[in-house]
Motif scaffolding. Structure first.
Motif, PDB file in Angstrom:
ATOM      1  N   ASN A   1       0.824  -1.214   0.000  1.00 20.60           N
ATOM      2  CA  ASN A   1       0.000   0.000   0.000  1.00 20.60           C
ATOM      3  C   ASN A   1       0.855   1.259   0.000  1.00 20.60           C
ATOM      4  N   ARG A   2       2.144   1.139  -0.347  1.00 20.20           N
ATOM      5  CA  ARG A   2       3.025   2.301  -0.207  1.00 20.20           C
ATOM      6  C   ARG A   2       3.203   3.056  -1.510  1.00 20.20           C
ATOM      7  N   ALA A   3       3.330   2.298  -2.645  1.00 21.41           N
ATOM      8  CA  ALA A   3       3.594   2.972  -3.919  1.00 21.41           C
ATOM      9  C   ALA A   3       2.289   3.508  -4.486  1.00 21.41           C
ATOM     10  N   GLY A   4       2.090   4.794  -4.346  1.00 20.94           N
ATOM     11  CA  GLY A   4       0.874   5.395  -4.891  1.00 20.94           C
ATOM     12  C   GLY A   4      -0.320   5.126  -4.005  1.00 20.94           C
ATOM     13  N   PRO A   5      -1.480   5.705  -4.332  1.00 21.14           N
ATOM     14  CA  PRO A   5      -2.668   5.505  -3.486  1.00 21.14           C
ATOM     15  C   PRO A   5      -3.103   4.041  -3.498  1.00 21.14           C
ATOM     16  N   GLY A   6      -3.106   3.434  -2.317  1.00 26.00           N
ATOM     17  CA  GLY A   6      -3.509   2.030  -2.212  1.00 26.00           C
ATOM     18  C   GLY A   6      -2.572   1.077  -2.916  1.00 26.00           C
ATOM     19  N   GLY A   7      -1.333   1.481  -3.178  1.00 28.51           N
ATOM     20  CA  GLY A   7      -0.374   0.604  -3.855  1.00 28.51           C
ATOM     21  C   GLY A   7      -0.578   0.533  -5.349  1.00 28.51           C
ATOM     22  N   MET A   8      -1.228   1.560  -5.924  1.00 29.87           N
ATOM     23  CA  MET A   8      -1.558   1.544  -7.345  1.00 29.87           C
ATOM     24  C   MET A   8      -0.335   1.372  -8.252  1.00 29.87           C
ATOM     25  N   PHE A   9       0.795   1.947  -7.866  1.00 26.34           N
ATOM     26  CA  PHE A   9       1.953   1.952  -8.764  1.00 26.34           C
ATOM     27  C   PHE A   9       2.959   0.867  -8.414  1.00 26.34           C
ATOM     28  N   GLN A  10       2.519  -0.090  -7.600  1.00 27.87           N
ATOM     29  CA  GLN A  10       3.416  -1.171  -7.208  1.00 27.87           C
ATOM     30  C   GLN A  10       3.961  -1.939  -8.429  1.00 27.87           C
ATOM     31  N   PRO A  11       3.119  -2.294  -9.432  1.00 27.71           N
ATOM     32  CA  PRO A  11       3.669  -3.002 -10.598  1.00 27.71           C
ATOM     33  C   PRO A  11       4.762  -2.205 -11.286  1.00 27.71           C
ATOM     34  N   LEU A  12       4.569  -0.885 -11.348  1.00 31.75           N
ATOM     35  CA  LEU A  12       5.576  -0.018 -11.960  1.00 31.75           C
ATOM     36  C   LEU A  12       6.878  -0.094 -11.178  1.00 31.75           C
ATOM     37  N   ALA A  13       6.752  -0.014  -9.859  1.00 31.64           N
ATOM     38  CA  ALA A  13       7.949  -0.057  -9.008  1.00 31.64           C
ATOM     39  C   ALA A  13       8.648  -1.403  -9.150  1.00 31.64           C
ATOM     40  N   ASP A  14       7.842  -2.489  -9.165  1.00 28.69           N
ATOM     41  CA  ASP A  14       8.430  -3.826  -9.321  1.00 28.69           C
ATOM     42  C   ASP A  14       9.153  -3.943 -10.651  1.00 28.69           C
ATOM     43  N   GLY A  15       8.503  -3.429 -11.703  1.00 29.01           N
ATOM     44  CA  GLY A  15       9.104  -3.502 -13.039  1.00 29.01           C
ATOM     45  C   GLY A  15      10.421  -2.744 -13.077  1.00 29.01           C
ATOM     46  N   LEU A  16      10.426  -1.547 -12.512  1.00 28.35           N
ATOM     47  CA  LEU A  16      11.655  -0.749 -12.490  1.00 28.35           C
ATOM     48  C   LEU A  16      12.752  -1.471 -11.732  1.00 28.35           C
ATOM     49  N   LYS A  17      12.356  -2.073 -10.601  1.00 25.59           N
ATOM     50  CA  LYS A  17      13.344  -2.790  -9.794  1.00 25.59           C
ATOM     51  C   LYS A  17      13.958  -3.920 -10.606  1.00 25.59           C
ATOM     52  N   MET A  18      13.081  -4.702 -11.279  1.00 25.26           N
ATOM     53  CA  MET A  18      13.568  -5.813 -12.097  1.00 25.26           C
ATOM     54  C   MET A  18      14.525  -5.304 -13.166  1.00 25.26           C
ATOM     55  N   PHE A  19      14.154  -4.149 -13.736  1.00 22.45           N
ATOM     56  CA  PHE A  19      14.912  -3.618 -14.865  1.00 22.45           C
ATOM     57  C   PHE A  19      16.304  -3.187 -14.450  1.00 22.45           C
ATOM     58  N   PHE A  20      16.425  -2.641 -13.251  1.00 21.41           N
ATOM     59  CA  PHE A  20      17.721  -2.098 -12.840  1.00 21.41           C
ATOM     60  C   PHE A  20      18.567  -3.099 -12.082  1.00 21.41           C
ATOM     61  N   LYS A  21      18.069  -4.307 -11.928  1.00 22.54           N
ATOM     62  CA  LYS A  21      18.870  -5.304 -11.209  1.00 22.54           C
ATOM     63  C   LYS A  21      19.960  -5.843 -12.115  1.00 22.54           C
ATOM     64  N   GLU A  22      20.981  -6.401 -11.494  1.00 23.32           N
ATOM     65  CA  GLU A  22      22.081  -6.931 -12.283  1.00 23.32           C
ATOM     66  C   GLU A  22      21.651  -8.217 -12.968  1.00 23.32           C
ATOM     67  N   GLU A  23      21.998  -8.321 -14.254  1.00 21.66           N
ATOM     68  CA  GLU A  23      21.691  -9.536 -15.001  1.00 21.66           C
ATOM     69  C   GLU A  23      22.849 -10.497 -14.820  1.00 21.66           C
ATOM     70  N   ILE A  24      22.579 -11.613 -14.206  1.00 23.29           N
ATOM     71  CA  ILE A  24      23.651 -12.588 -14.006  1.00 23.29           C
ATOM     72  C   ILE A  24      23.423 -13.761 -14.942  1.00 23.29           C
ATOM     73  N   ILE A  25      24.431 -14.077 -15.744  1.00 21.93           N
ATOM     74  CA  ILE A  25      24.400 -15.293 -16.558  1.00 21.93           C
ATOM     75  C   ILE A  25      25.485 -16.208 -16.026  1.00 21.93           C
ATOM     76  N   PRO A  26      25.091 -17.369 -15.475  1.00 19.80           N
ATOM     77  CA  PRO A  26      26.103 -18.240 -14.869  1.00 19.80           C
ATOM     78  C   PRO A  26      27.153 -18.645 -15.893  1.00 19.80           C
ATOM     79  N   THR A  27      28.414 -18.747 -15.447  1.00 16.63           N
ATOM     80  CA  THR A  27      29.504 -18.992 -16.397  1.00 16.63           C
ATOM     81  C   THR A  27      29.386 -20.358 -17.057  1.00 16.63           C
ATOM     82  N   ASP A  28      28.896 -21.357 -16.326  1.00 11.42           N
ATOM     83  CA  ASP A  28      28.828 -22.687 -16.904  1.00 11.42           C
ATOM     84  C   ASP A  28      27.522 -22.938 -17.649  1.00 11.42           C
ATOM     85  N   SER A  29      26.707 -21.906 -17.788  1.00 10.49           N
ATOM     86  CA  SER A  29      25.420 -22.133 -18.437  1.00 10.49           C
ATOM     87  C   SER A  29      25.587 -22.054 -19.947  1.00 10.49           C
ATOM     88  N   ASN A  30      24.554 -22.483 -20.631  1.00  2.03           N
ATOM     89  CA  ASN A  30      24.519 -22.383 -22.079  1.00  2.03           C
ATOM     90  C   ASN A  30      23.916 -21.028 -22.415  1.00  2.03           C
TER      91      ASN A  30
END
Lengths: 167, 345, 151
Positions: free
Chosen positions: B45-74
């Motif tokens: 309930n924090r992002a925007g009125p009643g948590g309205m912008f929570q998906p936006l905040a989650d999306g932004l968070k996902m977007f700015f996180k570090e992309e890790i590709i494991p070294t032994d992966s394909n």
């Protein structure tokens, strides 16, 4: 338009089929095989055989290849684990492959398949028409193949049961 | 004329694409909110009125996180996995009839992207394709937990596709068509397929839960046993793609169930409303009704998730093979008998 | 188990009914920064160094609190009261530096009990979070009670 499209899709089919054979990693092979099957679906769509297209899509791409992938992932074969074959085996393989090619070419020649194919009825591939043909003209082969499938299923169940008893 | 057709289809695709995105994004919020409500909490309930912008905040968070590709992966397949998952979950909405034809400037505009005459099978095919994203991603991660998740996803989806297909066959016998548009039209008013195929619907519903990997069938990702299942190694946007694909699949499954069994855009008294509101507003009301049905199903998905605990793996297989498949076959037989009796009368 | 129990569906519907009822129950959430839950009487929170009735620091830097502390979180440096500082410190000796490492403190309250001068009490709020370890070492600036307002 449709001829050039056919050649493009046919090229893709052969290209990915070759990749299936030449890729070292078995999982890659299976993935290329899936793409090959997808191009088959495209061929069916171009022939206006929508039902066959979608069934090919569901059964081969959606079910059988998933099982292939499943088994390969469980076995976890890697590039190194498939040992090189002996020369004798390679020779046998080449001869067998050549025999197959000659048979195929011969049969295609005998059928005069290079003549352009003309469909008598354009809508043959639609569900309704296909169902009518299957259940009237080709009823016997259809039923026989279903019995074949049933016996295969019974056999599979029997094999699975045996394993439980031993274990 | 040709140009107008292309423009109208393009606009329709764009609109449906945007609607799917929004619904999927807000499903993530709704999931957390409903989880909260069912547990006497309030949810985000924090992002925007009643948590309205929570998906936006989650999306932004996902977007700015570090992309890790494991070294032994394909590497190539590691990226292909989530892309494929997201791609296949968008495909299905192409054959859903979102409403009756709208009349714009004297032209009949169909609210369905394409009406192929094997529409029902098309959706079935797309659903069966969805498992590749999970399998490829899980295998490419080169991690035991991911592989276990991938293998579970594969066997689960194969097992539950069969009763799903069989329940569709019973529906096909009742409706005599595979085209989604005709199925929608047949259910005019309150003549919904659910009343003819209640058992088929329940089987289809259970299988949809399994195919979308939702609780109680979320074994591919069960975090208590497999850390995170197929997406253990994923982070950042690729993880987000998997999450998003799950919610999109849920949206699609809800749309398919509403269309096949709960009368798509039909509602009782629709003729009267259509006459009252004209050929533009009427179909739009129908579309809103379809959306309402979809939201009700999404709510059901979430409600079940926060009520029912996860199955054990052998229970899952027993339910699929020993209960649902015989039930679905019995359903086909009963449907056949009833149809024959009605035809004879 | 009879047939209905083995079907599991009634049990599932019952469970769904229970969860659905909970949707309309009163929410138990307390909106923390705006609303705070009432602390219990024997709550032990952040430490505070008390002043006496005249506003002088009670602590005499005897070191009993540091000695009694099982987590060894308290350090202090004593100093002698100079002329003219009688209004600041009650005793002739006072703590020039008094530091509590809040990451070590276990909030057991033994310092409170050991203090002969009733100078330290754990009556504060929850110790807030921070980013750096060094910021958790609380000095006199954070611990000593605000001087009383002059009436």
């Amino acid at each position: 338009m449709s001829i050039s499209l056919f050649y493009f899709v046919a090229f893709l089919t052969i290209f990915f089929a070759l990749l299936v054979i030449f890729s070292k990693n078995p999982v890659h092979s299976v993935l290329y095989l899936i793409v090959t099957f997808f191009t088959f679906t495209l061929h069916y769509i171009m022939l206006n055989a929508q039902f066959l297209a979608i069934v090919n899509f569901i059964v081969y791409m959606g079910a059988i290849m998933v099982l292939f992938l499943f088994v390969l992932m469980l076995l976890n074969l890697n590039e190194g684990s498939v040992g090189s074959k002996s020369n004798l085996l390679k020779m046998v393989g080449v001869i067998a492959g050549m025999c197959l090619v000659i048979t195929l070419v011969g049969s295609v020649k005998a059928l005069n398949a290079s003549d352009p194919l003309v469909l008598q009825t354009q809508d043959l591939g639609l569900v309704k028409n296909l169902g009518k043909v299957l259940f009237s003209k080709f009823l016997l082969p259809f039923e026989i193949s279903s019995i074949l499938l049933l016996s295969a299923m019974v056999g599979a169940v029997l094999l699975a049961k045996k394993d439980i008893k031993q274990g | 004329m040709e140009l107008a057709f292309i423009i109208e289809k393009f606009a329709l695709i764009l609109v449906i694409f945007l609607i799917s995105l929004t619904v999927a994004a807000y499903s993530t919020l709704a999931e957390r909110k409903i989880a909260g409500f069912l547990q006497d909490r309030v949810g985000p309930n924090r992002a925007g009125p009643g948590g309205m912008f929570q998906p936006l905040a989650d999306g932004l968070k996902m977007f700015f996180k570090e992309e890790i590709i494991p070294t032994d992966s394909n590497k190539a397949l590691f990226i292909l996995g989530p892309s494929l998952a997201l791609f296949t979950s968008f495909l299905g909405s192409a054959v859903i009839p979102w409403g009756q034809d709208i009349e714009i400037a004297g032209r009949q505009v169909s609210l369905q992207i394409t009406d192929i005459n094997v529409g029902m099978l098309y959706i079935f095919g797309v659903v069966s394709l969805g498992v590749y994203g999970i399998m490829i991603g899980g295998w490419a991660s080169n991690n035991k937990f991911s592989l276990m998740g991938a293998v579970r996803a594969a066997s689960q989806s194969i097992s539950y596709e069969i009763p799903m297909g069989l329940s569709i066959i019973a529906l096909l016998m009742a409706t005599n068509t595979l085209s989604m548009k005709e199925i929608a039209e047949q259910q005019h008013g309150i003549n919904w397929n659910f009343f003819y195929q209640p058992l088929g619907f329940i089987i289809f519903l259970i299988c949809s839960f399994a195919e979308t990997n939702r609780t109680p069938f979320d074994l591919p990702e069960c975090e208590t046993e497999l850390v995170g299942g197929y997406h253990t190694e994923y982070s950042g946007f690729k993880m987000g793609a998997y999450m998003f694909a799950e919610y999109l699949n849920m949206f699609l499954a809800s749309a398919v169930m509403s269309t096949l069994y709960f009368g798509a855009y039909n509602y009782p008294g629709m003729d009267w409303v259509n006459e009252l509101t004209g050929p533009v507003i009427g179909p739009l009301i129908g579309m809103a009704v379809l959306m309402l049905k979809i939201f009700a199903f999404i709510f059901l998905f979430m409600w079940v998730r926060w009520t029912v605990p996860r199955f054990r793996y052998d229970q899952l297989m027993n339910l699929g093979w020993k209960i649902l498949i015989p039930l679905a076959i019995a359903n086909i037989v009963i449907t056949g008998i009833v149809i024959t009796i009605i035809d004879k009368l | 188990m009879n047939f209905w129990e083995r079907l599991y569906l009634p049990a599932i519907f019952q469970g769904m009914g229970i969860t659905f009822r909970h949707m309309f129950k009163k929410k138990e959430t307390i909106f923390y920064p705006e609303v705070e839950r009432e602390f219990s009487e024997n709550w032990r929170g952040m430490h505070s160094l008390k002043r006496d009735e005249e506003g002088r620091e009670r602590c005499t830097a005897c070191g009993l609190c540091a000695l009694s502390c099982p987590a060894e979180a308290i350090t202090m440096i004593a100093a002698e009261r100079q002329k003219g500082e009688e209004a600041l410190y009650r005793e002739e000796k006072y703590a020039a530096v008094y530091e509590i490492n809040m990451l070590r403190c276990i909030f057991c309250g033994l310092c409170e009990e050991a203090c002969p001068k009733e100078a330290i009490y754990l009556d504060g709020p929850i110790v807030p979070a921070d980013y750096l370890r060094k910021d958790f070492i609380y000095g006199k600036d954070k611990l000593v009670e605000e001087p009383m307002k002059v009436q």
